[in-house]
Write an enzyme that holds these catalytic residues in place. Structure first.
Site, PDB file in Angstrom:
ATOM      1  N   HIS A   1       0.803  -1.228   0.000  1.00 24.54           N
ATOM      2  CA  HIS A   1       0.000   0.000   0.000  1.00 24.54           C
ATOM      3  C   HIS A   1       0.840   1.285   0.000  1.00 24.54           C
ATOM      4  O   HIS A   1       0.613   2.171  -0.816  1.00 24.54           O
ATOM      5  CB  HIS A   1      -0.916  -0.010   1.221  1.00 24.54           C
ATOM      6  CG  HIS A   1      -1.741   1.224   1.372  1.00 24.54           C
ATOM      7  ND1 HIS A   1      -2.898   1.428   0.665  1.00 24.54           N
ATOM      8  CD2 HIS A   1      -1.567   2.327   2.134  1.00 24.54           C
ATOM      9  CE1 HIS A   1      -3.414   2.603   0.992  1.00 24.54           C
ATOM     10  NE2 HIS A   1      -2.620   3.170   1.883  1.00 24.54           N
TER      11      HIS A   1
ATOM     12  N   GLU B   1      -3.899  -4.578   9.524  1.00 26.96           N
ATOM     13  CA  GLU B   1      -4.102  -3.737   8.338  1.00 26.96           C
ATOM     14  C   GLU B   1      -3.181  -2.510   8.310  1.00 26.96           C
ATOM     15  O   GLU B   1      -3.615  -1.371   8.491  1.00 26.96           O
ATOM     16  CB  GLU B   1      -5.568  -3.319   8.217  1.00 26.96           C
ATOM     17  CG  GLU B   1      -6.499  -4.511   8.081  1.00 26.96           C
ATOM     18  CD  GLU B   1      -7.935  -4.106   7.774  1.00 26.96           C
ATOM     19  OE1 GLU B   1      -8.153  -2.954   7.352  1.00 26.96           O
ATOM     20  OE2 GLU B   1      -8.832  -4.953   7.955  1.00 26.96           O
TER      21      GLU B   1
ATOM     22  N   HIS C   1      -1.149   0.587   6.901  1.00 26.29           N
ATOM     23  CA  HIS C   1      -1.331   1.524   5.789  1.00 26.29           C
ATOM     24  C   HIS C   1      -0.077   2.380   5.619  1.00 26.29           C
ATOM     25  O   HIS C   1       0.873   1.968   4.986  1.00 26.29           O
ATOM     26  CB  HIS C   1      -2.576   2.385   6.020  1.00 26.29           C
ATOM     27  CG  HIS C   1      -3.848   1.653   5.779  1.00 26.29           C
ATOM     28  ND1 HIS C   1      -4.263   1.271   4.529  1.00 26.29           N
ATOM     29  CD2 HIS C   1      -4.820   1.232   6.627  1.00 26.29           C
ATOM     30  CE1 HIS C   1      -5.417   0.646   4.598  1.00 26.29           C
ATOM     31  NE2 HIS C   1      -5.783   0.609   5.873  1.00 26.29           N
TER      32      HIS C   1
ATOM     33  N   GLU D   1      -4.548   0.055  10.883  1.00 29.97           N
ATOM     34  CA  GLU D   1      -5.953   0.452  10.939  1.00 29.97           C
ATOM     35  C   GLU D   1      -6.629   0.023  12.244  1.00 29.97           C
ATOM     36  O   GLU D   1      -7.696   0.532  12.591  1.00 29.97           O
ATOM     37  CB  GLU D   1      -6.713  -0.105   9.740  1.00 29.97           C
ATOM     38  CG  GLU D   1      -8.050   0.575   9.526  1.00 29.97           C
ATOM     39  CD  GLU D   1      -8.710   0.225   8.215  1.00 29.97           C
ATOM     40  OE1 GLU D   1      -9.950   0.238   8.167  1.00 29.97           O
ATOM     41  OE2 GLU D   1      -7.995  -0.067   7.241  1.00 29.97           O
TER      42      GLU D   1
END
Length: 297
Positions: free
Chosen positions: A228, A268, A270, A285
């Site tokens: 990402h 998660e 990022h 996240e």
């Protein structure tokens, strides 16, 4: 082979949508909460502070500006924001209605440059809030992250056009199609080797493009990892997050990749940045900032 020491620091509950992180000019980490419309600040080793913005604004990417303040995009409110290190925030609308700004970076001309995902445009805003934008030569491109290149231009990913773009400070745009179909590039950063590095979220690859447009791609061990964001460190490596793989990885300029699992499942990851303490920090996240240091060789 190296090993990683990863420490997790909870800064919020998972519902706030911790998203991007950067190092500010004040020796603190600054980060965005996309779901709750907040900006956070934390000096490593201290408690975090949170500043409330428009709850529905969706702050996304945040960077240090040329004026010593932090600048960020509000994708849902279609604004560019500025917050001082003391916590005073100002916002400015983007030129295109419903433009959906996402990426933002400081340019070599003393202005901030940003992408407008919904409008297929790249914008420029001065520190006093004067904004202009430039249309891309294609539609449906979904321009995403942006960075200053080593050649005086701004380089950006075109997520749905499957290309890397470059814009001069006078607005001239060049595009470079990727070799892999439907790779969907997102994060991008200038590397230590006078090239630009980016991640291909749909292809599970790291990409490198030189200023003359030559592209190389490096497959990840897990092609389904969904890389990402990407950032440089001080030791000649690039670091990236694997959103679906629950990992942080590194790549050398000659393409050697190492990956490190995060301690908490489905966290998660990022955004990622080199922190003020010399460690790598990533925004998870689940409401946690993870600090990563490397041991061994």
């Amino acid at each position: 082979m190296t090993s990683a020491v990863i420490q997790e620091h909870a800064v919020a509950d998972a519902g706030r949508g911790l998203y991007a992180v950067t190092t500010g000019p004040d020796g603190a980490l600054w980060f965005t909460f996309a779901h709750s419309g907040q900006i956070g600040r934390m000096i490593p080793g201290e408690e975090p502070t949170t500043y409330q913005l428009d709850p529905a604004g969706q702050p996304t990417i945040i960077v240090t500006g040329p004026d010593g303040a932090l600048w960020f995009t509000e994708s849902r409110a279609h604004r560019i924001g500025r917050i001082t290190t003391a916590g005073t925030a100002t916002t400015y609308p983007v030129p295109s209605r419903d433009g959906g700004p996402y990426g933002i970076a400081t340019g070599p001309d003393g202005a901030l440059w940003f992408t407008e995902m919904n409008a297929d445009r790249v914008g420029r805003i001065t520190p006093d809030g004067e904004a202009t934008d430039f249309p891309l030569p294609v539609t449906g491109a979904y321009p995403s992250a942006i960075t200053a290149g080593p050649d005086g231009g701004m380089w950006f990913t075109m997520n749905q056009a499957n290309a890397i773009g470059r814009i001069d400070t006078n607005g001239a745009i060049t595009t470079h199609p990727l070799p892999t179909d439907a790779a969907a590039p997102v994060g991008i950063t200038a590397g230590p080797d006078d090239a630009i590095w980016f991640v291909e979220i749909a292809a599970g690859q790291i990409g490198r493009i030189t200023v003359d447009g030559t592209i190389d791609e490096f497959p990840l061990p897990d092609r389904a990892g969904r890389p990402h964001a990407i950032a440089s460190d001080d030791n000649g490596k690039l670091w990236f997050t694997e959103w679906a793989g629950n990992r942080v990885g590194s790549i050398t300029t000659d393409g050697k990749i190492e990956v490190h699992d995060l301690p908490t499942p489905r966290s998660e990851p990022h955004g990622i940045t080199l922190g003020p303490d010399g460690a790598l920090w990533t925004a998870l996240e689940n409401g946690t900032l993870a600090r990563l240091t490397i041991t061994g060789r």
